[in-house]
Enzyme design. Structure first.
Site, mmCIF file in Angstrom:
data_model
loop_
_atom_site.group_PDB
_atom_site.id
_atom_site.type_symbol
_atom_site.label_atom_id
_atom_site.label_comp_id
_atom_site.label_asym_id
_atom_site.label_seq_id
_atom_site.Cartn_x
_atom_site.Cartn_y
_atom_site.Cartn_z
ATOM 1 N N ARG A 27 -8.469 8.741 5.076
ATOM 2 C CA ARG A 27 -8.058 7.643 5.960
ATOM 3 C C ARG A 27 -8.701 6.318 5.574
ATOM 4 O O ARG A 27 -8.299 5.260 6.061
ATOM 5 C CB ARG A 27 -8.436 7.972 7.400
ATOM 6 N N GLY A 100 -9.731 -0.072 14.293
ATOM 7 C CA GLY A 100 -8.830 -1.074 14.861
ATOM 8 C C GLY A 100 -9.371 -2.470 14.580
ATOM 9 O O GLY A 100 -10.235 -2.648 13.720
ATOM 10 N N LYS A 484 5.045 5.089 -6.490
ATOM 11 C CA LYS A 484 4.132 6.209 -6.747
ATOM 12 C C LYS A 484 3.266 5.913 -7.962
ATOM 13 O O LYS A 484 2.063 6.095 -7.945
ATOM 14 C CB LYS A 484 4.981 7.452 -6.987
ATOM 15 N N HIS A 503 20.125 -9.065 -15.012
ATOM 16 C CA HIS A 503 20.032 -10.345 -14.303
ATOM 17 C C HIS A 503 18.618 -10.920 -14.335
ATOM 18 O O HIS A 503 18.287 -11.781 -13.535
ATOM 19 C CB HIS A 503 20.495 -10.175 -12.853
HETATM 20 C C1 F6R Z 1 2.981 5.549 -0.350
HETATM 21 C C2 F6R Z 1 2.492 5.633 1.002
HETATM 22 C C3 F6R Z 1 2.702 4.485 1.915
HETATM 23 C C4 F6R Z 1 3.256 4.980 3.248
HETATM 24 C C5 F6R Z 1 3.352 3.823 4.258
HETATM 25 C C6 F6R Z 1 3.962 4.280 5.568
HETATM 26 O O1 F6R Z 1 2.708 6.699 -1.075
HETATM 27 O O2 F6R Z 1 1.926 6.612 1.378
HETATM 28 O O3 F6R Z 1 3.553 3.537 1.349
HETATM 29 O O4 F6R Z 1 4.495 5.567 3.029
HETATM 30 O O5 F6R Z 1 2.079 3.312 4.505
HETATM 31 O O6 F6R Z 1 3.226 5.308 6.141
HETATM 32 P P1 F6R Z 1 3.826 6.209 7.275
HETATM 33 O O7 F6R Z 1 4.931 6.994 6.708
HETATM 34 O O8 F6R Z 1 2.677 7.068 7.730
HETATM 35 O O9 F6R Z 1 4.305 5.284 8.356
#
Ligand code: F6R
Length: 607
Positions: A27, A100, A484, A503
């Protein structure tokens, strides 16, 4: 984003906190810290860097009756020991961890400074510790209730006070907080993965709720100390699901899990008898589905690309206009909500702030917003008007993989459902279901070719730039492939419609900028082949992902990855897999931190 853990109980305190932080490291992972309450003091240890660095600094004999911990993804203030959480007040009696953003922290900080408070970090969070210390009246719960009423912004917090043995208080507004109920032990966490190894019984806090825990008790209240009864929910995740097992990385594990995760997303949702989809969670009557005139999708990142794929499908087979918009752009442009429209908020985590806030704005305007989410109990599914869980199981790697193909599965089934209410015949519906049901096996076949993709990554990992090119329903897949690659290998990659290259981007083509073309055997195949020839004519290196047996494409390309021939509309599933593998193996070649790439974090809970 950041992760919070809190623990009251008899187990070795530092170990429980560090293990919880390790499980939440995905996270946010630029710094971390813990605070443990002993009879003499609050011991605070924090370090810039990963949990492993913090672990080295924590004495193994650090025991206490309660403790809190935090893993950070910096927003206010750089990455340093002092900006890491927990934060203490001046007297060292109060420690807090916070997820937050406190939007009014400048005002609060100035006021506290004018009253003589000395700050030891640049963060917005530190004001909370000082406010708690100043408002403390012997009752930590009431003190936290009073403190959070002074805050503007979002928070999930956990607070400990030296004078309150074995007691923690948590509060939530816009940033998730979960209470874990164990046997003579209680937990607070921003993410259930932190506690699933200890207990499966959880209570999700809502915004405006406060929880007070000790080893044997918990109490939930509102901001005015009125008790709130909450239901205990049981998490159905197993510990193995959040462990790497035999795989080197979570990303590798999650890529290879896709035959199963796609199957789970479709299980019980395909109605063979009537050749349609069955999605009870939409909470919509047949009449409402029939009256639908417009579908709108909001999402971010990979989830946005899943939405884009779906927009092609919905328009082509359900014949309903469908638009897709980046959630971050929706909220502030005063969106127009049309009658007989629905919105899908697509989000793996269900906590992405951009998507959540856009959803709330749309709901304020009367929109019906349905969630397509993975994490059960997250904010988006809880606040949405219905939706679909994709049941991918926990996605731990920062780069999203299996969630993408499961989001597609859910959106494909939704499309089948509404298409069958319109132009799609029973026979076409049956054909669509059969094609969808073959996907897990076909994805498994593509995964069988992983060593070939690994070889390609060895050939191309030194490239500085990459183009990913596709057309039609596979154009968003090209965008996802580029995302990715850039996020985990740090190679600059762009996705384009193959037609668009001429283009402008064609100026980049040369031996140093390879192009990866998606060339399914669909109606646009000939067009894509022409685009490939244009690139080859300019000495561009070409990798083609094409259907088995397509010798014409193979002859044109420098390298080829073959995928099974599938129903024209199903190519996004099988075309995605080699791109995920290519990004993964390229990052491995370059020695990147695959699961925790630089600057990123899973679940972006700030705007
Ligand atoms: C790319 C990736 C991010 C999430 C984006 C949305 O590999 O993980 O681009 O897709 O932050 O996250 P969620 O789907 O959790 O809303």
């Amino acid at each position: 984003m950041c992760g919070i853990i809190g623990y009251c109980g008899p187990k070795p305190m530092a170990e429980v906190l560090l293990e919880g932080l390790k499980r939440m490291e995905y996270r946010g992972y630029d710094s971390a810290g813990i605070a443990v309450r002993t009879n003499a003091e609050l011991s605070v240890i924090k370090r810039a860097g990963k949990i492993a660095t913090l672990r080295e600094a924590v004495p193994p004999e650090l025991y206490g009756d309660c403790g809190i911990g935090h893993t950070r993804w910096a927003t206010h203030g750089g990455v340093s020991d002092s900006n890491a959480h927990p934060h203490l007040d001046d007297s060292g009696k109060v420690a807090i961890v916070h997820n937050g953003i406190i939007e009014n922290y400048t005002v609060l900080r100035e006021k506290l400074s004018s009253e003589g408070v000395e700050f030891s970090s640049e963060t917005d969070s530190e004001v909370i510790a000082h406010l708690v210390a100043r408002l403390y009246d012997g009752d930590l719960t009431v003190t936290v209730q009073n403190t959070v009423q002074l805050l503007k912004g979002t928070y999930g917090i956990a607070v400990t006070h030296l004078d309150q043995p074995g007691l923690l208080v948590g509060a939530r507004n816009g940033s998730p907080l979960v209470l874990g109920v164990g046997e003579h032990e209680m937990f607070l966490a921003s993410d259930v993965t932190a506690i699933v190894g200890h207990t499966k019984q959880v209570i999700y806090l809502e915004d405006g709720e406060i929880v007070t825990i000790s080893a044997d008790e918990y109490r939930t209240t509102d901001l005015h100390d009125r008790s709130i009864d909450k239901h205990i929910q049981i998490i159905n995740w197993e510990l193995e699901e959040i462990e790497k097992g035999e795989y080197r990385h979570f990303m590798e594990k999650e890529i290879f899990e896709q035959p199963d995760s796609i199957l789970r997303a479709m299980q019980g949702r395909l109605d063979h008898e009537y050749a349609t989809g069955h999605l009870g969670g939409l909470n919509m009557t047949k009449k409402e589905l029939l009256d639908l005139e417009r579908v709108k999708i909001i999402a971010a990142g990979t989830s946005y690309y899943a939405g884009l794929v779906a927009s092609y499908l919905i328009e082509s087979i359900a014949r309903i206009p469908c638009t897709v918009e980046l959630a971050a752009e929706v909220r502030y442009r005063n969106p127009i909500v049309e009658r007989n429209s629905i919105y899908f908020a697509v989000s793996q985590s269900g906590e992405t702030a951009d998507t959540l806030y856009a959803m709330r704005e749309l709901q304020r305007k009367g929109a019906r917003v349905l969630g397509i989410c993975n994490v059960v109990g997250a904010s988006i599914p809880r606040e949405s008007d219905g939706g679909v869980y994709i049941h991918s199981g926990p996605e731990i790697a920062v780069a999203s993989t299996k969630a993408f193909t499961s989001q597609l599965t859910a959106l494909y089934i939704f499309t089948l459902l509404i298409a069958r209410m319109r132009h799609m015949s029973y026979e076409q519906g049956t054909e669509f279901i059969q094609a969808l049901e073959q996907i897990p096996e076909q994805v498994a076949a593509v995964l069988g070719g992983a060593p070939k993709t690994a070889e390609l990554a060895r050939t191309y990992h030194k490239a500085r730039n990459f183009l990913f090119l596709g057309r039609g329903i596979n154009y968003p897949v090209a965008l996802e492939g580029a995302l990715k690659l850039k996020e985990i290998s740090y190679i600059h990659a762009e996705g384009y419609s193959a037609a668009e290259v001429k283009h402008g981007p064609i100026a980049l083509i040369g031996p140093e900028t390879p192009s990866l073309f998606l060339v399914p055997d669909d109606t646009l195949r000939e067009k894509v082949i022409s685009n490939m020839k244009e690139v080859k004519a300019r000495n561009g290196q070409v990798i083609a992902v094409c259907a088995e047996g397509d010798d014409e494409v193979a002859a044109l390309a420098d390298h080829v990855i073959r995928v099974p021939r599938v129903h024209e509309l199903m190519y996004p599933f099988v075309m995605t897999i080699p791109l995920q593998l290519f990004a993964y193996y390229t990052a491995l070649e370059l020695g990147r931190d695959v699961d925790q790439p630089r600057n990123l974090a899973k679940s972006v809970t700030v705007e």
